[in-house]
Design a protein around this motif. Structure first.
Motif, PDB file in Angstrom:
ATOM      1  N   GLY A 190       0.819  -1.205   0.000  1.00 36.62           N
ATOM      2  CA  GLY A 190       0.000   0.000   0.000  1.00 36.62           C
ATOM      3  C   GLY A 190       0.851   1.252   0.000  1.00 36.62           C
ATOM      4  N   GLY A 191       0.179   2.393   0.066  1.00 27.39           N
ATOM      5  CA  GLY A 191       0.836   3.686  -0.028  1.00 27.39           C
ATOM      6  C   GLY A 191       0.944   4.400   1.307  1.00 27.39           C
ATOM      7  N   PHE A 192       0.795   5.738   1.272  1.00 24.95           N
ATOM      8  CA  PHE A 192       1.022   6.550   2.465  1.00 24.95           C
ATOM      9  C   PHE A 192       0.112   6.155   3.631  1.00 24.95           C
ATOM     10  N   GLY A 193      -1.181   5.966   3.353  1.00 26.49           N
ATOM     11  CA  GLY A 193      -2.108   5.623   4.433  1.00 26.49           C
ATOM     12  C   GLY A 193      -1.765   4.303   5.085  1.00 26.49           C
ATOM     13  N   THR A 194      -1.383   3.313   4.255  1.00 24.11           N
ATOM     14  CA  THR A 194      -0.977   2.010   4.784  1.00 24.11           C
ATOM     15  C   THR A 194       0.270   2.156   5.654  1.00 24.11           C
ATOM     16  N   LEU A 195       1.232   2.936   5.187  1.00 23.71           N
ATOM     17  CA  LEU A 195       2.442   3.164   5.983  1.00 23.71           C
ATOM     18  C   LEU A 195       2.123   3.885   7.289  1.00 23.71           C
ATOM     19  N   ASP A 196       1.197   4.817   7.235  1.00 26.43           N
ATOM     20  CA  ASP A 196       0.784   5.547   8.431  1.00 26.43           C
ATOM     21  C   ASP A 196       0.269   4.584   9.486  1.00 26.43           C
ATOM     22  N   GLU A 197      -0.636   3.700   9.092  1.00 29.85           N
ATOM     23  CA  GLU A 197      -1.213   2.761  10.047  1.00 29.85           C
ATOM     24  C   GLU A 197      -0.181   1.745  10.518  1.00 29.85           C
ATOM     25  N   LEU A 198       0.700   1.328   9.603  1.00 29.53           N
ATOM     26  CA  LEU A 198       1.754   0.390   9.974  1.00 29.53           C
ATOM     27  C   LEU A 198       2.648   0.964  11.061  1.00 29.53           C
ATOM     28  N   PHE A 199       3.155   2.185  10.849  1.00 24.63           N
ATOM     29  CA  PHE A 199       4.105   2.749  11.815  1.00 24.63           C
ATOM     30  C   PHE A 199       3.426   3.186  13.103  1.00 24.63           C
ATOM     31  N   GLU A 200       2.154   3.544  13.041  1.00 23.15           N
ATOM     32  CA  GLU A 200       1.450   3.832  14.291  1.00 23.15           C
ATOM     33  C   GLU A 200       1.325   2.570  15.133  1.00 23.15           C
ATOM     34  N   ALA A 201       0.991   1.450  14.476  1.00 29.23           N
ATOM     35  CA  ALA A 201       0.895   0.185  15.204  1.00 29.23           C
ATOM     36  C   ALA A 201       2.251  -0.205  15.793  1.00 29.23           C
ATOM     37  N   LEU A 202       3.311  -0.055  15.008  1.00 25.51           N
ATOM     38  CA  LEU A 202       4.641  -0.401  15.509  1.00 25.51           C
ATOM     39  C   LEU A 202       5.028   0.451  16.712  1.00 25.51           C
ATOM     40  N   THR A 203       4.679   1.738  16.668  1.00 28.18           N
ATOM     41  CA  THR A 203       4.985   2.627  17.792  1.00 28.18           C
ATOM     42  C   THR A 203       4.259   2.181  19.050  1.00 28.18           C
ATOM     43  N   LEU A 204       3.002   1.801  18.912  1.00 23.11           N
ATOM     44  CA  LEU A 204       2.226   1.368  20.073  1.00 23.11           C
ATOM     45  C   LEU A 204       2.744   0.057  20.643  1.00 23.11           C
ATOM     46  N   VAL A 205       3.187  -0.850  19.769  1.00 28.80           N
ATOM     47  CA  VAL A 205       3.760  -2.107  20.253  1.00 28.80           C
ATOM     48  C   VAL A 205       5.117  -1.842  20.897  1.00 28.80           C
ATOM     49  N   GLN A 206       5.949  -1.014  20.261  1.00 27.21           N
ATOM     50  CA  GLN A 206       7.283  -0.709  20.781  1.00 27.21           C
ATOM     51  C   GLN A 206       7.221  -0.092  22.177  1.00 27.21           C
ATOM     52  N   THR A 207       6.226   0.768  22.404  1.00 30.56           N
ATOM     53  CA  THR A 207       6.105   1.458  23.688  1.00 30.56           C
ATOM     54  C   THR A 207       5.307   0.667  24.714  1.00 30.56           C
ATOM     55  N   GLY A 208       4.831  -0.514  24.327  1.00 32.24           N
ATOM     56  CA  GLY A 208       4.073  -1.339  25.258  1.00 32.24           C
ATOM     57  C   GLY A 208       2.650  -0.891  25.469  1.00 32.24           C
ATOM     58  N   THR A 209       2.174   0.022  24.628  1.00 32.89           N
ATOM     59  CA  THR A 209       0.783   0.465  24.739  1.00 32.89           C
ATOM     60  C   THR A 209      -0.174  -0.667  24.403  1.00 32.89           C
ATOM     61  N   VAL A 210       0.188  -1.471  23.404  1.00 29.54           N
ATOM     62  CA  VAL A 210      -0.537  -2.713  23.123  1.00 29.54           C
ATOM     63  C   VAL A 210       0.470  -3.847  23.196  1.00 29.54           C
ATOM     64  N   THR A 211       0.037  -4.994  23.679  1.00 26.29           N
ATOM     65  CA  THR A 211       0.932  -6.130  23.858  1.00 26.29           C
ATOM     66  C   THR A 211       0.389  -7.332  23.099  1.00 26.29           C
ATOM     67  N   ARG A 212       1.267  -8.273  22.817  1.00 31.05           N
ATOM     68  CA  ARG A 212       0.902  -9.477  22.053  1.00 31.05           C
ATOM     69  C   ARG A 212       0.111  -9.093  20.803  1.00 31.05           C
ATOM     70  N   PHE A 213       0.671  -8.172  20.052  1.00 28.13           N
ATOM     71  CA  PHE A 213      -0.036  -7.636  18.898  1.00 28.13           C
ATOM     72  C   PHE A 213       0.841  -7.833  17.661  1.00 28.13           C
TER      73      PHE A 213
END
Length: 270
Positions: A190-213
């Motif tokens: 995908g394009g910009f929107g897909t990348l946006d959602e991808l990196f937001e999810a990675l940030t939340l997992v990296q910071t422990g905001t969501v776990t086992r994700f």
């Protein structure tokens, strides 16, 4: 699959010389000059003057920031209320531009079917392309097919394979629903929107905001260069920890993606 590329303009069929484009803005249906008014996200975030030819809604009590708080609240209430009993689900993202007949579309259909077979509902951005493919696969497998639409300047509406649909005015409210009701993300090319959602999810997992994700990227040829850059530049220069690269899983097939989701989250429980 979130809407990451602007969709084609809606039909302008109608009386000669009249703009009959029809758009949906939350509960509103607009045609003619009213259809060129800014989206709710634009009104909230873009304080510049309207471009030539585009209507600008005057600032009144109904468009003030205080009033918008109530409208934003209503988006969360409707989203939470609609999806509260959804059960195990996976959010699937990808380009709106990969239509029927492309490899990505066929991959999305297969992914939707396999996720349903594994016991998951499928959540997408509700639009065309890879989003439609994921919903189509879930629909054809008699599963739960969810579309979370968003108002855009060129509106296409929810695709015909959405069984449960919610239209959002604000991107951030919609993003919360993708995360709140999913056990993981599967990301097609995908394009910009897909990348946006991808990196937001990675940030939340990296910071422990969501776990086992789990965050699963499908298509090594497409995603491999990005992962190489993350490893060879971000991790190598200390911008992220080396183990952060492992937050991403790259596979080539829909079955591998589903297997990864199940390995991380376990068997889905209704």
């Amino acid at each position: 699959m979130a809407t990451d590329d602007s969709a084609a303009p809606a039909s302008t069929a109608g009386h000669a010389g009249a703009d009959r484009r029809r758009v949906h803005r939350g509960g509103q249906v607009l045609t003619g000059p009213a259809a060129t008014a800014p989206t709710f996200d634009q009104l909230l975030l873009d304080a510049r003057e309207a471009p030539a030819g585009q209507a600008r809604v005057p600032s009144t009590s109904s468009t003030s920031d205080a009033w918008r708080v109530l409208r934003i609240q209503s988006e969360f209430v409707e989203g939470f209320g609609t999806l509260a009993d959804l059960g195990p689900a996976v959010s699937v993202f990808g380009s709106a531009r990969t239509g029927e007949g492309t490899e990505e579309y066929a991959l999305g259909v297969e992914l939707g079917r396999l996720l349903v077979a594994a016991g998951y509902a499928v959540i997408t951005g509700g639009g065309p392309g890879a989003m439609e493919a994921g919903n189509r696969g879930a629909h054809e497998a008699d599963g739960v097919s969810v579309g979370l639409g968003i108002e855009l300047p060129f509106e296409t509406g929810l695709n015909p394979y959405v069984g449960i649909g919610v239209d959002f005015r604000y991107f951030f409210a919609r993003k919360v629903m993708f995360l709140r009701y999913a056990q993981g993300f599967v990301v097609l090319p995908g394009g910009f929107g897909t990348l946006d959602e991808l990196f937001e999810a990675l940030t939340l997992v990296q910071t422990g905001t969501v776990t086992r994700f789990p965050v699963v990227l499908v298509g090594r040829d497409f995603w491999g260069p990005l992962v190489d850059w993350i490893r060879g530049t971000l991790a190598a220069r200390g911008m992220i920890s080396p183990e952060d690269v492992d937050l991403l899983c790259v596979v080539d097939t829909a079955q591998e993606a589903v297997d990864r989701i199940r390995a991380t989250c376990g068997e889905p429980r209704a």
